[in-house]
Design a protein around this motif. Structure first.
Motif, mmCIF file in Angstrom:
data_model
loop_
_atom_site.group_PDB
_atom_site.id
_atom_site.type_symbol
_atom_site.label_atom_id
_atom_site.label_comp_id
_atom_site.label_asym_id
_atom_site.label_seq_id
_atom_site.Cartn_x
_atom_site.Cartn_y
_atom_site.Cartn_z
ATOM 1 N N SER A 111 0.810 -1.225 0.000
ATOM 2 C CA SER A 111 0.000 0.000 0.000
ATOM 3 C C SER A 111 0.842 1.273 0.000
ATOM 4 C CB SER A 111 -0.927 0.026 1.216
ATOM 5 O OG SER A 111 -0.179 0.225 2.400
ATOM 6 N N HIS A 112 2.099 1.165 0.380
ATOM 7 C CA HIS A 112 2.989 2.315 0.571
ATOM 8 C C HIS A 112 2.512 3.207 1.715
ATOM 9 C CE1 HIS A 112 5.207 2.220 -3.532
ATOM 10 N NE2 HIS A 112 4.627 1.050 -3.317
ATOM 11 N N ILE A 113 1.601 2.698 2.536
ATOM 12 C CA ILE A 113 1.053 3.459 3.659
ATOM 13 C C ILE A 113 1.570 2.853 4.963
ATOM 14 C CG2 ILE A 113 -1.039 4.166 4.878
ATOM 15 C CD1 ILE A 113 -2.504 3.923 2.148
ATOM 16 N N LEU A 114 2.321 3.637 5.707
ATOM 17 C CA LEU A 114 2.837 3.208 7.000
ATOM 18 C C LEU A 114 1.663 3.011 7.953
ATOM 19 C CD1 LEU A 114 5.144 2.899 9.121
ATOM 20 C CD2 LEU A 114 4.945 5.359 9.453
ATOM 21 N N ARG A 115 1.571 1.807 8.516
ATOM 22 C CA ARG A 115 0.515 1.509 9.494
ATOM 23 C C ARG A 115 1.048 0.538 10.531
ATOM 24 N NH1 ARG A 115 -3.946 0.485 5.281
ATOM 25 N NH2 ARG A 115 -5.051 2.444 5.223
ATOM 26 N N VAL A 116 0.792 0.859 11.781
ATOM 27 C CA VAL A 116 1.085 -0.032 12.895
ATOM 28 C C VAL A 116 -0.160 0.014 13.769
ATOM 29 C CG1 VAL A 116 2.519 -0.439 14.930
ATOM 30 C CG2 VAL A 116 3.558 0.451 12.818
ATOM 31 N N MET A 117 -0.852 -1.134 13.869
ATOM 32 C CA MET A 117 -2.094 -1.138 14.635
ATOM 33 C C MET A 117 -2.454 -2.544 15.084
ATOM 34 S SD MET A 117 -4.605 -0.433 11.348
ATOM 35 C CE MET A 117 -6.110 -0.388 12.272
ATOM 36 N N ARG A 118 -3.285 -2.606 16.077
ATOM 37 C CA ARG A 118 -3.822 -3.876 16.548
ATOM 38 C C ARG A 118 -5.181 -4.088 15.891
ATOM 39 N NH1 ARG A 118 -0.459 -7.193 19.532
ATOM 40 N NH2 ARG A 118 0.968 -5.914 20.733
ATOM 41 N N ASP A 119 -5.526 -5.350 15.662
ATOM 42 C CA ASP A 119 -6.843 -5.681 15.143
ATOM 43 C C ASP A 119 -7.611 -6.425 16.231
ATOM 44 O OD1 ASP A 119 -9.137 -6.571 13.893
ATOM 45 O OD2 ASP A 119 -8.121 -7.084 12.024
ATOM 46 N N PRO A 120 -8.511 -5.717 16.930
ATOM 47 C CA PRO A 120 -9.252 -6.364 18.015
ATOM 48 C C PRO A 120 -10.177 -7.477 17.532
ATOM 49 C CG PRO A 120 -10.116 -4.167 17.597
ATOM 50 C CD PRO A 120 -8.886 -4.326 16.745
ATOM 51 N N GLN A 121 -10.533 -7.465 16.256
ATOM 52 C CA GLN A 121 -11.397 -8.520 15.712
ATOM 53 C C GLN A 121 -10.627 -9.807 15.447
ATOM 54 O OE1 GLN A 121 -13.632 -7.024 12.395
ATOM 55 N NE2 GLN A 121 -14.531 -5.367 13.588
ATOM 56 N N LEU A 122 -9.304 -9.727 15.418
ATOM 57 C CA LEU A 122 -8.467 -10.909 15.189
ATOM 58 C C LEU A 122 -7.501 -11.093 16.358
ATOM 59 C CD1 LEU A 122 -7.666 -10.718 11.360
ATOM 60 C CD2 LEU A 122 -9.208 -12.291 12.525
ATOM 61 N N GLN A 123 -8.064 -11.321 17.536
ATOM 62 C CA GLN A 123 -7.279 -11.649 18.725
ATOM 63 C C GLN A 123 -6.209 -10.603 19.041
ATOM 64 O OE1 GLN A 123 -5.803 -15.667 18.194
ATOM 65 N NE2 GLN A 123 -7.699 -16.255 17.192
ATOM 66 N N ASN A 124 -6.493 -9.346 18.703
ATOM 67 C CA ASN A 124 -5.568 -8.240 18.955
ATOM 68 C C ASN A 124 -4.244 -8.404 18.198
ATOM 69 O OD1 ASN A 124 -5.753 -5.737 20.168
ATOM 70 N ND2 ASN A 124 -4.482 -6.347 21.904
ATOM 71 N N MET A 125 -4.316 -9.074 17.041
ATOM 72 C CA MET A 125 -3.148 -9.281 16.184
ATOM 73 C C MET A 125 -2.490 -7.932 15.869
ATOM 74 S SD MET A 125 -3.227 -10.694 12.272
ATOM 75 C CE MET A 125 -3.920 -9.156 11.647
ATOM 76 N N LEU A 126 -1.159 -7.911 15.869
ATOM 77 C CA LEU A 126 -0.418 -6.706 15.510
ATOM 78 C C LEU A 126 -0.212 -6.678 14.005
ATOM 79 C CD1 LEU A 126 1.103 -4.152 16.372
ATOM 80 C CD2 LEU A 126 3.154 -5.591 16.632
ATOM 81 N N TYR A 127 -0.664 -5.602 13.380
ATOM 82 C CA TYR A 127 -0.522 -5.399 11.936
ATOM 83 C C TYR A 127 0.605 -4.397 11.713
ATOM 84 C CZ TYR A 127 -1.563 -3.741 7.235
ATOM 85 O OH TYR A 127 -1.464 -3.384 5.919
ATOM 86 N N LEU A 128 1.581 -4.773 10.882
ATOM 87 C CA LEU A 128 2.707 -3.901 10.569
ATOM 88 C C LEU A 128 2.843 -3.723 9.066
ATOM 89 C CD1 LEU A 128 5.521 -5.424 12.860
ATOM 90 C CD2 LEU A 128 4.109 -3.411 13.337
ATOM 91 N N ASN A 129 2.851 -2.485 8.619
ATOM 92 C CA ASN A 129 3.193 -2.152 7.240
ATOM 93 C C ASN A 129 4.194 -1.003 7.339
ATOM 94 O OD1 ASN A 129 3.334 -0.987 4.623
ATOM 95 N ND2 ASN A 129 1.368 -1.902 4.107
ATOM 96 N N PRO A 130 5.442 -1.231 6.899
ATOM 97 C CA PRO A 130 6.478 -0.214 7.073
ATOM 98 C C PRO A 130 6.387 0.960 6.093
ATOM 99 C CG PRO A 130 7.372 -2.062 5.881
ATOM 100 C CD PRO A 130 5.965 -2.444 6.276
#
Length: 169
Positions: A111-130
């Motif tokens: 995506s070229h979009i920096l994102r660091v977030m948790r997904d509460p719908q998926l067991q609070n999985m950590l999502y990383l996109n640099p």
């Protein structure tokens, strides 16, 4: 403790500053759209490398990097792929597996979009996109991530700005 340098979307351009920013890292992860084998070789010669191919990568890169990397490190189940989407709109090809075998950390590029977030719908999985480390694309600032993993704890998460997309370093 394992120190990680994470980048994506170099698109044929590897900023030499990355070698300084990642000098204390134990591993480098590249989340796809590498551009060419030379980038993989430079990174692998510098530090142990885990990489996936992206949609722009030709067969030479695909021979050296799989579409998906699934591995365990410091007690975390990690899945890295290039086109994963983002919470809550994941790529339809990965969504079923994310729901049935949710990793602790999901790493994507594309995506070229920096994102660091948790997904509460998926067991609070950590999502990383640099974001994107290369000069191709619509992003304005080239970015990478640096962080540490230690016995199921993530720490020292840093966003590193490499400069404007069109600027040479």
């Amino acid at each position: 403790m394992t120190h990680i340098g994470l980048l994506s979307d170099t698109h044929y351009y590897l900023d030499e500053a990355i070698f300084d920013y990642f000098k204390n890292c134990d591993e480098i992860w590249h989340a796809g759209d590498v551009g060419n084998v030379e980038i993989l070789e430079k990174l692998a010669k510098f530090k142990p490398l885990r990489a996936v191919y992206g949609n722009i990568d030709a067969k030479e890169v695909r021979w050296q990097a799989p579409e998906h990397q699934r591995f365990e490190l410091e007690g975390f189940r990690i899945w890295m792929t290039h086109i994963g989407g983002a919470p809550p709109k994941y790529n339809p090809q990965v969504r079923p597996e994310l729901k049935s075998q949710t990793p602790d950390i999901f790493v994507c590029g594309h995506s070229h979009i920096l994102r660091v977030m948790r997904d509460p719908q998926l067991q609070n999985m950590l999502y990383l996109n640099p974001g994107a480390a290369g000069k191709e694309g619509f992003h304005k600032i080239r970015t990478v991530l640096r962080f540490s993993l230690d016995q199921r704890k993530i720490s020292n998460l840093e966003v590193i700005e490499l400069g404007k997309r069109g600027a040479l370093s």
